[in-house]
Motif scaffolding. Structure first.
Motif, PDB file in Angstrom:
ATOM      1  N   MET B  71      46.019  -9.021   9.225  1.00  0.00           N
ATOM      2  CA  MET B  71      46.087  -7.735   8.533  1.00  0.00           C
ATOM      3  C   MET B  71      44.698  -7.421   7.966  1.00  0.00           C
ATOM      4  O   MET B  71      43.958  -8.321   7.577  1.00  0.00           O
ATOM      5  CB  MET B  71      47.110  -7.846   7.407  1.00  0.00           C
ATOM      6  CG  MET B  71      47.605  -6.545   6.882  1.00  0.00           C
ATOM      7  SD  MET B  71      49.403  -6.549   6.765  1.00  0.00           S
ATOM      8  CE  MET B  71      49.691  -7.634   5.387  1.00  0.00           C
ATOM      9  N   VAL B  72      44.345  -6.137   7.950  1.00  0.00           N
ATOM     10  CA  VAL B  72      43.101  -5.698   7.314  1.00  0.00           C
ATOM     11  C   VAL B  72      43.401  -4.539   6.362  1.00  0.00           C
ATOM     12  O   VAL B  72      44.405  -3.838   6.515  1.00  0.00           O
ATOM     13  CB  VAL B  72      42.026  -5.239   8.329  1.00  0.00           C
ATOM     14  CG1 VAL B  72      41.516  -6.414   9.154  1.00  0.00           C
ATOM     15  CG2 VAL B  72      42.541  -4.121   9.223  1.00  0.00           C
ATOM     16  N   THR B  73      42.498  -4.358   5.423  1.00  0.00           N
ATOM     17  CA  THR B  73      42.559  -3.215   4.512  1.00  0.00           C
ATOM     18  C   THR B  73      41.555  -2.177   5.001  1.00  0.00           C
ATOM     19  O   THR B  73      40.409  -2.513   5.285  1.00  0.00           O
ATOM     20  CB  THR B  73      42.179  -3.652   3.086  1.00  0.00           C
ATOM     21  OG1 THR B  73      43.104  -4.644   2.660  1.00  0.00           O
ATOM     22  CG2 THR B  73      42.231  -2.469   2.115  1.00  0.00           C
ATOM     23  N   ALA B  74      41.984  -0.934   5.128  1.00  0.00           N
ATOM     24  CA  ALA B  74      41.069   0.118   5.596  1.00  0.00           C
ATOM     25  C   ALA B  74      41.635   1.472   5.217  1.00  0.00           C
ATOM     26  O   ALA B  74      42.817   1.602   4.880  1.00  0.00           O
ATOM     27  CB  ALA B  74      40.898   0.036   7.111  1.00  0.00           C
ATOM     28  N   GLN B  75      40.784   2.489   5.286  1.00  0.00           N
ATOM     29  CA  GLN B  75      41.268   3.846   5.042  1.00  0.00           C
ATOM     30  C   GLN B  75      41.986   4.381   6.276  1.00  0.00           C
ATOM     31  O   GLN B  75      41.667   4.026   7.406  1.00  0.00           O
ATOM     32  CB  GLN B  75      40.114   4.773   4.668  1.00  0.00           C
ATOM     33  CG  GLN B  75      39.629   4.533   3.250  1.00  0.00           C
ATOM     34  CD  GLN B  75      38.669   5.606   2.784  1.00  0.00           C
ATOM     35  OE1 GLN B  75      38.706   6.741   3.247  1.00  0.00           O
ATOM     36  NE2 GLN B  75      37.798   5.235   1.861  1.00  0.00           N
ATOM     37  N   ILE B  76      42.955   5.234   6.008  1.00  0.00           N
ATOM     38  CA  ILE B  76      43.685   5.905   7.087  1.00  0.00           C
ATOM     39  C   ILE B  76      43.195   7.348   7.104  1.00  0.00           C
ATOM     40  O   ILE B  76      43.184   8.016   6.059  1.00  0.00           O
ATOM     41  CB  ILE B  76      45.202   5.806   6.855  1.00  0.00           C
ATOM     42  CG1 ILE B  76      45.595   4.320   6.875  1.00  0.00           C
ATOM     43  CG2 ILE B  76      45.959   6.580   7.923  1.00  0.00           C
ATOM     44  CD1 ILE B  76      46.979   4.050   6.364  1.00  0.00           C
ATOM     45  N   THR B  77      42.761   7.793   8.270  1.00  0.00           N
ATOM     46  CA  THR B  77      42.063   9.069   8.345  1.00  0.00           C
ATOM     47  C   THR B  77      42.686   9.978   9.401  1.00  0.00           C
ATOM     48  O   THR B  77      43.572   9.565  10.154  1.00  0.00           O
ATOM     49  CB  THR B  77      40.559   8.815   8.637  1.00  0.00           C
ATOM     50  OG1 THR B  77      39.860  10.047   8.532  1.00  0.00           O
ATOM     51  CG2 THR B  77      40.354   8.221  10.019  1.00  0.00           C
ATOM     52  N   ASP B  78      42.238  11.213   9.429  1.00  0.00           N
ATOM     53  CA  ASP B  78      42.679  12.206  10.414  1.00  0.00           C
ATOM     54  C   ASP B  78      44.170  12.508  10.303  1.00  0.00           C
ATOM     55  O   ASP B  78      44.829  12.811  11.306  1.00  0.00           O
ATOM     56  CB  ASP B  78      42.370  11.745  11.860  1.00  0.00           C
ATOM     57  CG  ASP B  78      40.876  11.616  12.108  1.00  0.00           C
ATOM     58  OD1 ASP B  78      40.117  11.734  11.138  1.00  0.00           O
ATOM     59  OD2 ASP B  78      40.482  11.391  13.261  1.00  0.00           O
ATOM     60  N   ILE B  79      44.717  12.414   9.110  1.00  0.00           N
ATOM     61  CA  ILE B  79      46.139  12.688   8.919  1.00  0.00           C
ATOM     62  C   ILE B  79      46.364  13.142   7.482  1.00  0.00           C
ATOM     63  O   ILE B  79      45.667  12.671   6.561  1.00  0.00           O
ATOM     64  CB  ILE B  79      47.007  11.436   9.240  1.00  0.00           C
ATOM     65  CG1 ILE B  79      48.501  11.758   9.092  1.00  0.00           C
ATOM     66  CG2 ILE B  79      46.603  10.252   8.386  1.00  0.00           C
ATOM     67  CD1 ILE B  79      49.418  10.660   9.569  1.00  0.00           C
ATOM     68  N   ASP B  80      47.311  14.037   7.288  1.00  0.00           N
ATOM     69  CA  ASP B  80      47.689  14.460   5.948  1.00  0.00           C
ATOM     70  C   ASP B  80      48.382  13.295   5.241  1.00  0.00           C
ATOM     71  O   ASP B  80      49.245  12.634   5.825  1.00  0.00           O
ATOM     72  CB  ASP B  80      48.647  15.656   6.059  1.00  0.00           C
ATOM     73  CG  ASP B  80      48.861  16.323   4.713  1.00  0.00           C
ATOM     74  OD1 ASP B  80      48.363  17.445   4.563  1.00  0.00           O
ATOM     75  OD2 ASP B  80      49.507  15.713   3.842  1.00  0.00           O
ATOM     76  N   ALA B  81      48.005  13.062   3.990  1.00  0.00           N
ATOM     77  CA  ALA B  81      48.550  11.914   3.255  1.00  0.00           C
ATOM     78  C   ALA B  81      50.078  11.901   3.255  1.00  0.00           C
ATOM     79  O   ALA B  81      50.698  10.838   3.308  1.00  0.00           O
ATOM     80  CB  ALA B  81      48.030  11.928   1.820  1.00  0.00           C
ATOM     81  N   LYS B  82      50.680  13.070   3.228  1.00  0.00           N
ATOM     82  CA  LYS B  82      52.148  13.138   3.147  1.00  0.00           C
ATOM     83  C   LYS B  82      52.812  12.644   4.425  1.00  0.00           C
ATOM     84  O   LYS B  82      54.004  12.331   4.435  1.00  0.00           O
ATOM     85  CB  LYS B  82      52.590  14.579   2.874  1.00  0.00           C
ATOM     86  CG  LYS B  82      52.255  15.073   1.485  1.00  0.00           C
ATOM     87  CD  LYS B  82      52.846  16.466   1.275  1.00  0.00           C
ATOM     88  CE  LYS B  82      52.120  17.235   0.191  1.00  0.00           C
ATOM     89  NZ  LYS B  82      50.776  17.704   0.597  1.00  0.00           N
ATOM     90  N   GLU B  83      52.054  12.624   5.518  1.00  0.00           N
ATOM     91  CA  GLU B  83      52.659  12.246   6.801  1.00  0.00           C
ATOM     92  C   GLU B  83      52.491  10.770   7.146  1.00  0.00           C
ATOM     93  O   GLU B  83      53.005  10.307   8.160  1.00  0.00           O
ATOM     94  CB  GLU B  83      52.083  13.126   7.908  1.00  0.00           C
ATOM     95  CG  GLU B  83      52.645  14.542   7.803  1.00  0.00           C
ATOM     96  CD  GLU B  83      51.901  15.535   8.662  1.00  0.00           C
ATOM     97  OE1 GLU B  83      51.230  15.106   9.611  1.00  0.00           O
ATOM     98  OE2 GLU B  83      51.988  16.738   8.348  1.00  0.00           O
ATOM     99  N   VAL B  84      51.765  10.047   6.302  1.00  0.00           N
ATOM    100  CA  VAL B  84      51.566   8.618   6.565  1.00  0.00           C
ATOM    101  C   VAL B  84      52.880   7.875   6.325  1.00  0.00           C
ATOM    102  O   VAL B  84      53.582   8.140   5.351  1.00  0.00           O
ATOM    103  CB  VAL B  84      50.462   8.045   5.646  1.00  0.00           C
ATOM    104  CG1 VAL B  84      50.322   6.544   5.836  1.00  0.00           C
ATOM    105  CG2 VAL B  84      49.136   8.746   5.923  1.00  0.00           C
ATOM    106  N   GLU B  85      53.215   6.963   7.233  1.00  0.00           N
ATOM    107  CA  GLU B  85      54.459   6.194   7.106  1.00  0.00           C
ATOM    108  C   GLU B  85      54.234   4.738   7.466  1.00  0.00           C
ATOM    109  O   GLU B  85      53.408   4.431   8.331  1.00  0.00           O
ATOM    110  CB  GLU B  85      55.514   6.741   8.095  1.00  0.00           C
ATOM    111  CG  GLU B  85      56.242   7.962   7.619  1.00  0.00           C
ATOM    112  CD  GLU B  85      57.243   8.444   8.665  1.00  0.00           C
ATOM    113  OE1 GLU B  85      57.554   7.675   9.594  1.00  0.00           O
ATOM    114  OE2 GLU B  85      57.693   9.588   8.533  1.00  0.00           O
ATOM    115  N   ILE B  86      55.007   3.876   6.842  1.00  0.00           N
ATOM    116  CA  ILE B  86      55.007   2.466   7.228  1.00  0.00           C
ATOM    117  C   ILE B  86      55.534   2.362   8.658  1.00  0.00           C
ATOM    118  O   ILE B  86      56.520   3.010   9.009  1.00  0.00           O
ATOM    119  CB  ILE B  86      55.853   1.642   6.236  1.00  0.00           C
ATOM    120  CG1 ILE B  86      55.101   1.522   4.902  1.00  0.00           C
ATOM    121  CG2 ILE B  86      56.176   0.257   6.796  1.00  0.00           C
ATOM    122  CD1 ILE B  86      55.858   0.849   3.789  1.00  0.00           C
ATOM    123  N   GLY B  87      54.858   1.544   9.479  1.00  0.00           N
ATOM    124  CA  GLY B  87      55.269   1.358  10.861  1.00  0.00           C
ATOM    125  C   GLY B  87      54.539   2.253  11.856  1.00  0.00           C
ATOM    126  O   GLY B  87      54.660   2.075  13.068  1.00  0.00           O
TER     127      GLY B  87
END
Lengths: 370, 118
Positions: B71-87
Motif C-alpha cells: 500500500m502507498v499513500t498518495a493524492q487522488i487526482t482528476d476526480i471530484d472529491a465527492k465521487e471518490v470511493e473505496i475500491g
C-alpha cells in the motif's frame, strides 16, 4: 492549557516544575528529563535539557530532552523511570512542555506533521488529521458506522472538561451538533480533532522508599512499557489495529501484575475520536469495530465502568503534543490521590495512561496505583 | 532548499521503482518497479493544508492498495472529491506534489487518478 501568547517555552516549563517540586516537597533533583516535540521547529530552540534546568534553578543537574513525536512526554517519563531503577539517578524530574502557538497556520501544521513519514506521507500533503481521516473512513466502511456514532467521545471529553478549570474548552458539546462541525480532513471534523495548544506538566520520580519519606501522597508506577508499530500507516498489516497499543498495554499490565479488568480509570490518547475507538479495541475493552459503542452507550463517562478523559482529555483539556504524556500522568495521579476536585471519580485506586506518537507508531502505557 | 533530499527519491517518485533490500541469497540489490495500478483502500479530503499545499486545498489523499500487494499513500487526482470511493480502480500519474515558495524547488511525483483502462 490554551494559547499562552504572553508566556515563553521556558517559562511554561518552569511553572510546571515549580508546582511539581512543591507537591513532592523536595528540591533535591539529580536529573531532568524534558519531553518536547517541536521547540526546534516552532521556537528555534533545541538543547532543552540544559536550558530548562538552568531557567528552573537546577543548574548543574544532569539534563536531557527526549523526543518521540506526540509521545515525547510519556517517553521522557519512561527514561526517568529507567534511570531511577538503574540506581544511577536517585531522584529525577520530568517535565513535558510544548509552546505550540509560536507558529500558526500552515507552518504550524507542517511542524505538527513531522511525526509522520516525511518521504512517504507528508510529501503527499498528509497531516495528522488526514491520517486520522484515512483510518476513520476505512473504519466507517468496514464496520458500517456513521460519523455521528463517534460523537460520544467528544461529548464525554467536553462534559468532563467543564469541571476542569485548566481545560481549554469547558463548553458542553451537544451530540446532535457533532456531525455538522466544519471539516478538517474528511470525515474528521473540528469536533473530532483535539485542539493543539501550549502547555506544560511535570512529575518527580524517585524510588519507593524515598518517595514514602519525601512526599505526603506519592503515587506508584506499577507498570511502564513502550512499543512501536509500522511507522507509516500504509506499511501496517491492518490499519485498523493499533498493535503498539496492544503490545505496550499487555506488557505494562504484566509488569503491574494486573488485568485490563482491574483498571478503573483511562487517560487514553484521544487526539481524534477514531483513535479513541481503536485504542479501546486494542487494549481489549471492546471487540474490533465496536470501540465507538462504549462511548455511545455512556460507558466511558464518570459513572461508567471505564471512565475516560476525566479532565477533558486531549479533545477538551487540549492537546499539548509533547507534554501530553505528563498531563495524563498528573491527572491520573490527582484522581488516585482523591485530589481531582470537581473532576473526581469516586474510589479509584488503579489508573492507566496511554500516550501515542504519530498515527500510533509509538505507544507508551503507564499503570499508576495508590 | 533541499535539492538532495528530493533528488535521491527520483526513482521512487517518478517511476514507483525502488531498490530492494540485499539478502543473504541475493547480495545484489534489485530494483522493483510497480505497475502503478491499484485500488483505493481509504481516502480523506484535506481542507486544512500544511505549508506548500495551501494552493491545492481541498485535495484528496488516499491509501492505494497496489495490484502487487503493498500500500502507498498518495493524492487522488482528476476526480471530484465527492465521487471518490473505496475500491475504485486507480492508476499512477506524475504530477506536481508541492512547491517550496516562489524560488524553491518544485517537487514532482506520483498521484493516482481513476483508471482510464479498466
Amino acid at each position: 492549557m490554551g494559547e499562552h501568547w504572553d508566556v515563553s517555552l521556558r517559562h511554561l516549563a518552569w511553572q510546571a516544575i515549580e508546582a511539581a517540586l512543591d507537591d513532592a516537597k523536595t528540591t533535591d533533583i539529580d536529573a531532568l528529563y524534558v519531553g518536547n516535540m517541536l521547540a526546534g521547529r516552532l521556537s528555534h530552540q533545541d538543547h532543552l535539557g540544559a536550558l530548562i534546568a538552568d531557567y528552573s534553578g537546577l543548574r548543574g543537574a544532569e539534563a536531557v530532552a527526549v523526543e518521540a513525536g506526540e509521545a515525547s512526554g510519556a517517553i521522557a517519563l519512561r527514561q526517568a523511570l529507567l534511570a531511577v531503577k538503574s540506581g544511577e539517578i536517585k531522584t529525577a524530574l520530568v517535565v513535558g512542555v510544548e509552546k505550540a502557538t509560536d507558529q500558526t497556520g500552515s507552518e504550524a501544521l507542517s511542524a505538527q506533521s513531522t511525526s509522520l513519514d516525511a518521504d512517504y506521507e507528508t510529501m503527499h500533503g498528509v497531516t495528522p488529521a488526514a491520517v486520522a481521516g484515512l483510518m476513520m473512513q476505512r473504519y466507517m466502511h468496514e464496520h458500517q458506522v456513521e460519523l455521528e456514532n463517534f460523537a460520544g467521545f467528544s461529548v464525554n471529553a467536553h462534559a468532563n472538561a467543564g469541571a476542569n478549570p485548566l481545560a481549554m474548552y469547558r463548553n458542553r458539546l451537544k451530540a446532535e451538533r457533532f456531525a455538522a462541525a466544519p471539516v478538517v480532513s474528511a470525515p474528521v471534523n473540528l469536533f473530532d480533532a483535539a485542539p493543539v495548544a501550549d502547555g506544560a506538566a511535570a512529575v518527580v520520580i524517585t524510588s519507593h522508599e524515598r518517595a514514602l519519606a519525601m512526599a505526603p501522597k506519592p503515587v506508584r508506577i506499577a507498570g511502564s512499557a513502550v512499543a512501536t508499530d509500522g511507522f507509516a500507516l500504509h506499511d501496517r498489516q491492518d490499519i485498523l489495529w493499533l498493535s503498539a497499543v496492544t503490545k505496550s498495554t499487555q506488557a505494562a499490565l504484566k509488569r503491574a501484575n494486573l488485568a485490563i479488568e482491574d483498571i478503573q480509570l483511562f487517560e487514553l490518547h484521544d487526539s481524534y475520536t477514531v483513535m479513541s475507538a481503536l485504542a479501546l479495541e486494542a487494549i481489549g475493552l471492546a471487540e474490533r469495530g465496536q470501540g465507538w459503542q462504549l462511548a455511545a452507550e455512556g460507558k466511558i463517562g464518570r459513572d461508567g465502568p471505564y471512565p475516560m478523559s476525566t479532565f477533558g482529555g486531549l479533545k477538551a483539556r487540549g492537546n499539548p503534543l509533547g507534554a501530553t504524556g505528563l498531563y495524563q500522568v498528573v491527572e491520573a495521579s490527582l484522581q488516585l490521590r482523591g485530589e481531582a476536585g470537581d473532576c473526581q471519580i469516586p474510589d479509584v485506586k488503579i489508573g492507566l495512561t496511554q500516550n501515542l506518537g504519530g498515527s500510533g507508531a509509538t505507544a507508551v502505557t503507564h499503570i499508576l496505583r495508590v | 532548499m533541499q535539492v538532495s533530499r528530493y533528488w535521491r527519491m527520483n526513482a521512487q517518485r517518478y517511476m514507483m521503482a525502488n531498490g530492494g533490500v540485499a539478502t543473504a541469497e541475493k547480495e545484489e540489490e534489485k530494483t522493483f518497479t510497480f505497475s502503478g495500478r491499484g485500488t483505493i483502500y481509504s481516502y480523506s479530503t484535506v481542507y486544512d493544508a500544511p505549508a506548500g499545499f495551501e494552493a491545492y486545498k481541498p485535495y484528496v489523499v488516499g491509501l492505494i492498495k497496489l495490484d502487487e500487494g503493498p500500500m502507498v499513500t498518495a493524492q487522488i487526482t482528476d476526480i471530484d472529491a465527492k465521487e471518490v470511493e473505496i475500491g475504485m480502480p486507480v492508476e499512477m500519474v506524475t504530477r506536481k506534489l508541492r512547491t517550496e515558495g516562489d524560488e524553491g524547488v518544485i517537487v514532482y511525483g506520483y498521484k493516482f487518478r481513476p483508471s482510464v483502462v479498466v
